[in-house]
Write a protein that holds these residues in place. Sequence first.
Motif, PDB file in Angstrom:
ATOM      1  N   ILE A  84      36.669  45.349  68.076  1.00 46.24           N
ATOM      2  CA  ILE A  84      35.875  45.439  66.852  1.00 46.24           C
ATOM      3  C   ILE A  84      35.667  46.915  66.524  1.00 46.24           C
ATOM      4  O   ILE A  84      35.385  47.734  67.404  1.00 46.24           O
ATOM      5  CB  ILE A  84      34.515  44.743  67.039  1.00 46.24           C
ATOM      6  CG1 ILE A  84      34.708  43.247  67.344  1.00 46.24           C
ATOM      7  CG2 ILE A  84      33.627  44.938  65.808  1.00 46.24           C
ATOM      8  CD1 ILE A  84      35.319  42.443  66.227  1.00 46.24           C
ATOM      9  N   THR A  85      35.806  47.279  65.256  1.00 53.00           N
ATOM     10  CA  THR A  85      35.735  48.684  64.851  1.00 53.00           C
ATOM     11  C   THR A  85      34.326  49.090  64.425  1.00 53.00           C
ATOM     12  O   THR A  85      33.461  48.251  64.162  1.00 53.00           O
ATOM     13  CB  THR A  85      36.685  48.959  63.682  1.00 53.00           C
ATOM     14  OG1 THR A  85      36.222  48.227  62.527  1.00 53.00           O
ATOM     15  CG2 THR A  85      38.111  48.518  64.009  1.00 53.00           C
ATOM     16  N   ARG A  86      34.121  50.398  64.318  1.00 48.76           N
ATOM     17  CA  ARG A  86      32.841  50.924  63.843  1.00 48.76           C
ATOM     18  C   ARG A  86      32.565  50.451  62.421  1.00 48.76           C
ATOM     19  O   ARG A  86      31.434  50.100  62.073  1.00 48.76           O
ATOM     20  CB  ARG A  86      32.848  52.447  63.898  1.00 48.76           C
ATOM     21  CG  ARG A  86      31.553  53.069  63.393  1.00 48.76           C
ATOM     22  CD  ARG A  86      31.629  54.576  63.282  1.00 48.76           C
ATOM     23  NE  ARG A  86      31.760  55.204  64.585  1.00 48.76           N
ATOM     24  CZ  ARG A  86      31.780  56.528  64.767  1.00 48.76           C
ATOM     25  NH1 ARG A  86      31.703  57.330  63.708  1.00 48.76           N
ATOM     26  NH2 ARG A  86      31.890  57.036  65.963  1.00 48.76           N
ATOM     27  N   ASP A  87      33.605  50.434  61.581  1.00 48.97           N
ATOM     28  CA  ASP A  87      33.411  49.985  60.193  1.00 48.97           C
ATOM     29  C   ASP A  87      32.947  48.536  60.141  1.00 48.97           C
ATOM     30  O   ASP A  87      32.113  48.171  59.293  1.00 48.97           O
ATOM     31  CB  ASP A  87      34.713  50.139  59.400  1.00 48.97           C
ATOM     32  CG  ASP A  87      35.024  51.587  59.059  1.00 48.97           C
ATOM     33  OD1 ASP A  87      34.101  52.434  59.177  1.00 48.97           O
ATOM     34  OD2 ASP A  87      36.174  51.884  58.681  1.00 48.97           O
ATOM     35  N   GLU A  88      33.471  47.709  61.018  1.00 43.88           N
ATOM     36  CA  GLU A  88      33.033  46.315  61.052  1.00 43.88           C
ATOM     37  C   GLU A  88      31.561  46.214  61.433  1.00 43.88           C
ATOM     38  O   GLU A  88      30.810  45.402  60.876  1.00 43.88           O
ATOM     39  CB  GLU A  88      33.891  45.519  62.043  1.00 43.88           C
ATOM     40  CG  GLU A  88      35.312  45.261  61.547  1.00 43.88           C
ATOM     41  CD  GLU A  88      36.173  44.582  62.597  1.00 43.88           C
ATOM     42  OE1 GLU A  88      36.419  43.366  62.475  1.00 43.88           O
ATOM     43  OE2 GLU A  88      36.594  45.273  63.557  1.00 43.88           O
ATOM     44  N   ARG A  89      31.127  47.063  62.374  1.00 40.26           N
ATOM     45  CA  ARG A  89      29.719  47.025  62.762  1.00 40.26           C
ATOM     46  C   ARG A  89      28.826  47.555  61.624  1.00 40.26           C
ATOM     47  O   ARG A  89      27.706  47.067  61.434  1.00 40.26           O
ATOM     48  CB  ARG A  89      29.504  47.835  64.039  1.00 40.26           C
ATOM     49  CG  ARG A  89      30.280  47.269  65.219  1.00 40.26           C
ATOM     50  CD  ARG A  89      29.860  47.888  66.526  1.00 40.26           C
ATOM     51  NE  ARG A  89      30.848  47.617  67.564  1.00 40.26           N
ATOM     52  CZ  ARG A  89      30.974  46.472  68.219  1.00 40.26           C
ATOM     53  NH1 ARG A  89      30.168  45.471  67.922  1.00 40.26           N
ATOM     54  NH2 ARG A  89      31.906  46.320  69.142  1.00 40.26           N
ATOM     55  N   TYR A  90      29.323  48.512  60.873  1.00 40.48           N
ATOM     56  CA  TYR A  90      28.578  48.996  59.711  1.00 40.48           C
ATOM     57  C   TYR A  90      28.389  47.860  58.708  1.00 40.48           C
ATOM     58  O   TYR A  90      27.303  47.672  58.145  1.00 40.48           O
ATOM     59  CB  TYR A  90      29.317  50.163  59.055  1.00 40.48           C
ATOM     60  CG  TYR A  90      28.613  50.709  57.839  1.00 40.48           C
ATOM     61  CD1 TYR A  90      27.615  51.675  57.970  1.00 40.48           C
ATOM     62  CD2 TYR A  90      28.916  50.237  56.567  1.00 40.48           C
ATOM     63  CE1 TYR A  90      26.946  52.167  56.858  1.00 40.48           C
ATOM     64  CE2 TYR A  90      28.257  50.720  55.450  1.00 40.48           C
ATOM     65  CZ  TYR A  90      27.269  51.679  55.598  1.00 40.48           C
ATOM     66  OH  TYR A  90      26.603  52.145  54.496  1.00 40.48           O
TER      67      TYR A  90
ATOM     68  N   ALA B 144      28.655  54.130  67.590  1.00 46.34           N
ATOM     69  CA  ALA B 144      27.932  53.197  66.731  1.00 46.34           C
ATOM     70  C   ALA B 144      28.054  53.641  65.281  1.00 46.34           C
ATOM     71  O   ALA B 144      28.446  54.782  64.995  1.00 46.34           O
ATOM     72  CB  ALA B 144      26.464  53.133  67.160  1.00 46.34           C
ATOM     73  N   PRO B 145      27.719  52.770  64.319  1.00 47.83           N
ATOM     74  CA  PRO B 145      27.858  53.130  62.906  1.00 47.83           C
ATOM     75  C   PRO B 145      27.111  54.392  62.509  1.00 47.83           C
ATOM     76  O   PRO B 145      27.542  55.122  61.626  1.00 47.83           O
ATOM     77  CB  PRO B 145      27.287  51.892  62.188  1.00 47.83           C
ATOM     78  CG  PRO B 145      27.570  50.772  63.123  1.00 47.83           C
ATOM     79  CD  PRO B 145      27.371  51.352  64.498  1.00 47.83           C
ATOM     80  N   ASP B 146      25.967  54.689  63.144  1.00 52.81           N
ATOM     81  CA  ASP B 146      25.192  55.873  62.798  1.00 52.81           C
ATOM     82  C   ASP B 146      25.374  56.983  63.824  1.00 52.81           C
ATOM     83  O   ASP B 146      24.522  57.855  63.986  1.00 52.81           O
ATOM     84  CB  ASP B 146      23.704  55.526  62.692  1.00 52.81           C
ATOM     85  CG  ASP B 146      23.184  54.861  63.966  1.00 52.81           C
ATOM     86  OD1 ASP B 146      24.005  54.572  64.849  1.00 52.81           O
ATOM     87  OD2 ASP B 146      21.966  54.630  64.063  1.00 52.81           O
ATOM     88  N   GLY B 147      26.498  56.960  64.509  1.00 54.31           N
ATOM     89  CA  GLY B 147      26.696  57.839  65.654  1.00 54.31           C
ATOM     90  C   GLY B 147      26.787  59.316  65.350  1.00 54.31           C
ATOM     91  O   GLY B 147      26.577  60.145  66.236  1.00 54.31           O
ATOM     92  N   LYS B 148      27.064  59.698  64.107  1.00 55.40           N
ATOM     93  CA  LYS B 148      27.245  61.122  63.802  1.00 55.40           C
ATOM     94  C   LYS B 148      25.925  61.879  63.732  1.00 55.40           C
ATOM     95  O   LYS B 148      25.874  63.074  64.014  1.00 55.40           O
ATOM     96  CB  LYS B 148      28.015  61.271  62.484  1.00 55.40           C
ATOM     97  CG  LYS B 148      29.462  60.802  62.583  1.00 55.40           C
ATOM     98  CD  LYS B 148      30.227  61.071  61.295  1.00 55.40           C
ATOM     99  CE  LYS B 148      31.688  60.651  61.423  1.00 55.40           C
ATOM    100  NZ  LYS B 148      32.452  60.888  60.168  1.00 55.40           N
ATOM    101  N   GLY B 149      24.858  61.212  63.338  1.00 56.94           N
ATOM    102  CA  GLY B 149      23.564  61.890  63.267  1.00 56.94           C
ATOM    103  C   GLY B 149      22.448  60.947  63.644  1.00 56.94           C
ATOM    104  O   GLY B 149      21.523  60.714  62.852  1.00 56.94           O
ATOM    105  N   PRO B 150      22.470  60.400  64.842  1.00 57.23           N
ATOM    106  CA  PRO B 150      21.504  59.367  65.212  1.00 57.23           C
ATOM    107  C   PRO B 150      20.111  59.914  65.450  1.00 57.23           C
ATOM    108  O   PRO B 150      19.934  61.048  65.894  1.00 57.23           O
ATOM    109  CB  PRO B 150      22.091  58.794  66.506  1.00 57.23           C
ATOM    110  CG  PRO B 150      22.842  59.947  67.116  1.00 57.23           C
ATOM    111  CD  PRO B 150      23.412  60.699  65.940  1.00 57.23           C
ATOM    112  N   ASP B 151      19.126  59.093  65.141  1.00 62.69           N
ATOM    113  CA  ASP B 151      17.727  59.411  65.424  1.00 62.69           C
ATOM    114  C   ASP B 151      17.399  58.766  66.768  1.00 62.69           C
ATOM    115  O   ASP B 151      17.162  57.561  66.855  1.00 62.69           O
ATOM    116  CB  ASP B 151      16.853  58.841  64.306  1.00 62.69           C
ATOM    117  CG  ASP B 151      15.364  59.158  64.493  1.00 62.69           C
ATOM    118  OD1 ASP B 151      14.999  59.641  65.583  1.00 62.69           O
ATOM    119  OD2 ASP B 151      14.588  58.890  63.560  1.00 62.69           O
ATOM    120  N   VAL B 152      17.390  59.589  67.827  1.00 67.75           N
ATOM    121  CA  VAL B 152      17.142  59.089  69.182  1.00 67.75           C
ATOM    122  C   VAL B 152      15.831  59.675  69.677  1.00 67.75           C
ATOM    123  O   VAL B 152      15.686  60.899  69.787  1.00 67.75           O
ATOM    124  CB  VAL B 152      18.291  59.472  70.144  1.00 67.75           C
ATOM    125  CG1 VAL B 152      18.011  58.913  71.540  1.00 67.75           C
ATOM    126  CG2 VAL B 152      19.628  58.964  69.623  1.00 67.75           C
TER     127      VAL B 152
END
Length: 432
Positions: free
Chosen positions: A55-61, A131-139
């Motif tokens: 399953i791709t990142r786009d699918e999870r988005y 993950a779909p928000d992996g480029k700038g995640p709020d952790v």
Amino acid sequence: MLSRRRFLQVSGVAAGAAVATPQLVAWRVPEKAADAALPPALARLKSRKDEAKPITRDERYERQDRARKLMNESELDAILLMEGTSMRYFTGIRWWGGERAFAFVLPAKGAAFYVCPAFEEGRAREQIANAPDGKGPDVRVWQEDENPYLLMAQGLKERGIATGKLGLEETVRFVFSEGISKSAPQVTIKSATPVTAGCRMIKSTHEIALMGLANQVTLAAYEAVYRSLKDSMTQSEIQDLVEKAHSLLGFSGSADVQVGEFSAFPHGSVTPQVLHEGTIVLIDGGGPVEGYQSDITRMFVLGKPTDRMRKIFAIVHRAQSAALAAARPGVECGEVDAAARKVITDAGFGPDYKYFTHRLGHGIGMDGHEWPYLVRGNPTKLQANMTFSDEPGIYIRGEFGVRLEDDMHITENGAQLFTPQSPSLEEPFAKA
């Protein structure tokens, strides 16, 4: 965590250790020696691993976008997920953490955020990167002596949800939901099931393909094992062969094996069992392909079945076919159960749950059992691209049981099985 199949397998091995045979030991160690002695039917199996596309990142988005739409329909302001299947479904993150809170919060509006134990931040960011928000995640991280629920409450407040409605995944443990309630007392906690199940129970074309492959792999493993059976094999030896066959096909997989009178226990017995000429055998199991499950049951007899065995098999076969014919978009889940149950009752094995002791089937996808369920009284209407097990059975205590199980895919025009129905006890696998 042990699956039901694995629990029964481990329990059976422990209970029957005193009667374990040299042949059983040979399947366990050393592995190279076991491989050298593989039955021909298993030796011919080839890996199909390359056929499984992740399953791709786009699918999870797209899944998260669908979740937000369902939140609006369900009047939820956000959903909170913790370790488990839905976390993986929406983010791709595979998490375990026990009593420490790791959470993913997806608002209906605004950016998602994570709450993570500080010492786990490296492991978390490694997976969040995909993950779909992996480029700038709020952790948001918390130390061992800090309260993670205050971080969840703060994140909700920043997104205007201090007094909103928060949906919790049904698998969230009470200790976590209690912590959230105490730290965000103005937030109304509700079920996230309309969102999580609402997304997961409708499969994409890719998901359907992965489930199809999982079912094909399991059926091929079963057939190879069936053609390798010999008199006096133990239950554990057969289960080990099922695992080995799945492995040779490129995936993990297992099965619960019940012999003779123990086939009348729908979910098995821990009593050690041995295969002999003329005994009926039930194999129930499956395995994941890129996280998507199969669940298949096959029945057969080593040697010649009795007329009574054939009669019961034929009734269950008709019941499975009746359910398949009834399953189509717009039909209530309970009606599909009723179609199979009528066949069994009309054949003299009723009423109700007397011999057909369980519901007809369950939704299946990333979990072996998931929403929705084919059970009496369930008004949920079938939709295209739902997937279910179709598994009627007749269980006669003290004699034997028969269950036939295949997984089916609801299409616009009706239902289709991922695997061919079993033709008979004498030849349980359809010819190519």
